[in-house]
Write an enzyme that holds these catalytic residues in place. Structure first.
Site, PDB file in Angstrom:
ATOM      1  N   GLY A 105       0.941  -1.203   0.065  1.00 53.98           N
ATOM      2  CA  GLY A 105       0.256   0.110  -0.102  1.00 53.98           C
ATOM      3  C   GLY A 105       0.938   1.416  -0.120  1.00 53.98           C
ATOM      4  N   LYS A 106       2.069   1.138   0.056  1.00 51.49           N
ATOM      5  CA  LYS A 106       2.735   2.333   0.167  1.00 51.49           C
ATOM      6  C   LYS A 106       2.439   3.358   1.406  1.00 51.49           C
ATOM      7  CE  LYS A 106       5.383   0.631  -3.568  1.00 51.49           C
ATOM      8  NZ  LYS A 106       4.774  -0.118  -4.265  1.00 51.49           N
ATOM      9  N   ARG A 107       1.309   3.081   2.294  1.00 50.98           N
ATOM     10  CA  ARG A 107       1.125   4.142   2.913  1.00 50.98           C
ATOM     11  C   ARG A 107       1.925   4.590   3.588  1.00 50.98           C
ATOM     12  NH1 ARG A 107      -2.921   2.523   0.301  1.00 50.98           N
ATOM     13  NH2 ARG A 107      -4.647   1.456   1.073  1.00 50.98           N
TER      14      ARG A 107
END
Lengths: 302, 302
Positions: A105-107
């Site tokens: 998600g590369k949050r």
């Protein structure tokens, strides 16, 4: 510890690869989509159900030979809330089959917002007296541009729920050099990010010597992978860029430690869309390609 | 153009503020949550429905005086797929009431994955012969650590569907200095990111002189905001950090151009949780606080 579990699965299967479940609709065999459209109409609900059936078939075909999946959140958000339901169902199914699940998600955010993301993917939410799990994956990818305020809440929740994160350090794309490769004093930005991650996670090292904070390090730039492997001795690497993005197994092998541990290499399209090249059933084609990739890495690493 | 529409709404209302809809469950009045739990049990579905009712009430109370909302994706993902449904319903409702919708997702990736995110939030997905809209917001926040490969797909889709993005440049948290403030040659990293965004978006400038690629610039560091305002003449600023995070209106005012344009200031908890301090109905309390904030900025800017 979370990455110890992952490393044990890798050792047991002698396969340091993870399958990227990035189900763009063009990779889903048409008969699967048509079946769900016949039931639910031309809707995002039908598309989400088709993605689920496709993923479940891939998981069934791969779970005894591949230790982990990495669903890319973008391809699920692309189908709206029904797609996000498919993401959750995919993660739950893979876990039920014994696979390690990395949500890509590369949050990124700070403070209570970063904590909300971490709880969403790792923890439980209280509604009345019930503790409910929104997603419950094993690891989440994050982006560290905000500094340690943006990483620590994820690490704290990873500690609490025995999970892990992979933060972007040196990515596999050509324009990674525009920012990540720039020198700050004598060090490149990606090195400074890597050092920061090691510092934050020092207290969380498990039995194989790796902490709960891994790094995304692209296979397309093997010199960088080699340099970072030597420098970041406590950091488990997630390696994208193999296969479709141009990285070779020999390049990706630079991300592993001298015991052949501490890294896992991703392949997405190469496996899930193998049926388009071979003309076989999609699950058969995916398994054949996953075995080919496994054997290639066995030669390079073990 | 997307930011022209936003600027016109701001001008019409003489209010350069955006309400952050960050509905952590502790900010939702208990009677709302209890009502939905009575109907749906102690479930994430009940929590999602409660968040929706809360947000709709806020939107009704604010849509004639506040030009925009900024839902923070983390607080919706926190409730799983049901929360993401609440996000979509919130965005759709706000748009139906004439508000400009900025989804704060800080999404980031490269190539076809970045494109998938952009289509999810801006565009349409084809299922059979039907073109379906997964989310359809006006603007999305992104993180530019991956370089121009990670920004251009968002800009291209923003062009195609007349939308906009805000990329993180200088954030409002203390540890932003660990990476963003570091010098690369004579310039700080955040300046290099800002320059890169101006270069990528040059062709997309609208009638007020702003491009489709805005920047997140924190109010808690007014010197940085002043410097960046002078340097990034085509970049619309989204300013977090006012209120609960410690930034004052006079600080946030540094983000505006000499015509009082080119920026919008966010307040989240200060408005949506105002009822906890005042003891009033939540919608009344939110409106009063939004009016107070508006009047404070009118004094500073116009």
């Amino acid at each position: 510890m979370s990455f110890d579990r992952l490393q044990k699965k890798i050792d047991d299967m002698q396969n340091p690869s993870v399958v990227g479940l990035d189900p763009a609709l063009e990779h889903v065999p048409p008969h699967i989509l048509q079946k769900h459209v016949a039931e639910k109409g031309e809707t995002l609900e039908a598309a989400g159900a088709a993605v689920c059936e496709f993923n479940f078939g891939l998981i069934d075909a791969l779970c005894d030979i591949v230790p982990a999946i990495k669903p890319q959140s973008a391809y699920y958000e692309l189908l709206g809330p029904c797609g996000v339901l498919a993401l959750k169902q995919t993660c739950d199914y893979a876990k039920s089959k014994g696979m390690y699940v990395i949500c890509d998600g590369k949050r990124n955010d700070i403070g209570s917002t970063a904590e909300a993301y971490a709880v969403a993917y790792f923890g439980t939410v209280k509604v009345g007296n019930s503790e409910l799990r929104p997603f419950d994956v094993d690891a989440l990818t994050i982006n560290a541009y905000l500094g340690s305020d943006g990483v620590k809440p994820f690490v704290d929740m990873a500690e609490k729920y025995d999970k892990a994160v992979f933060a972007l350090v040196r990515t596999s794309n050509p324009s990674a050099r525009e920012l990540q490769d720039k020198f700050i004093g004598d060090e490149r930005l990606y090195t400074i990010v890597g050092d920061l991650l090691e510092e934050i996670s020092r207290e969380t090292v498990g039995e194989y010597g790796y902490s709960r904070v891994g790094a995304v390090v692209g296979a397309t730039y093997p010199e960088e992978a080699e340099f970072l492997r030597a420098r970041l001795s406590n950091t488990f690497f997630l390696v994208p860029g193999y296969g479709a993005q141009g990285g070779a197994a020999a390049d990706a092998a630079k991300a592993f430690d001298k015991n052949g541990r501490g890294a896992i290499v991703n392949s997405s399209r190469g496996i899930i869309a193998a049926w388009k090249k071979s003309g076989e059933d999609y699950a058969v084609a995916a398994r054949n390609e996953a075995l080919r990739m496994r054997d290639e890495f066995r030669k390079e690493i073990y």
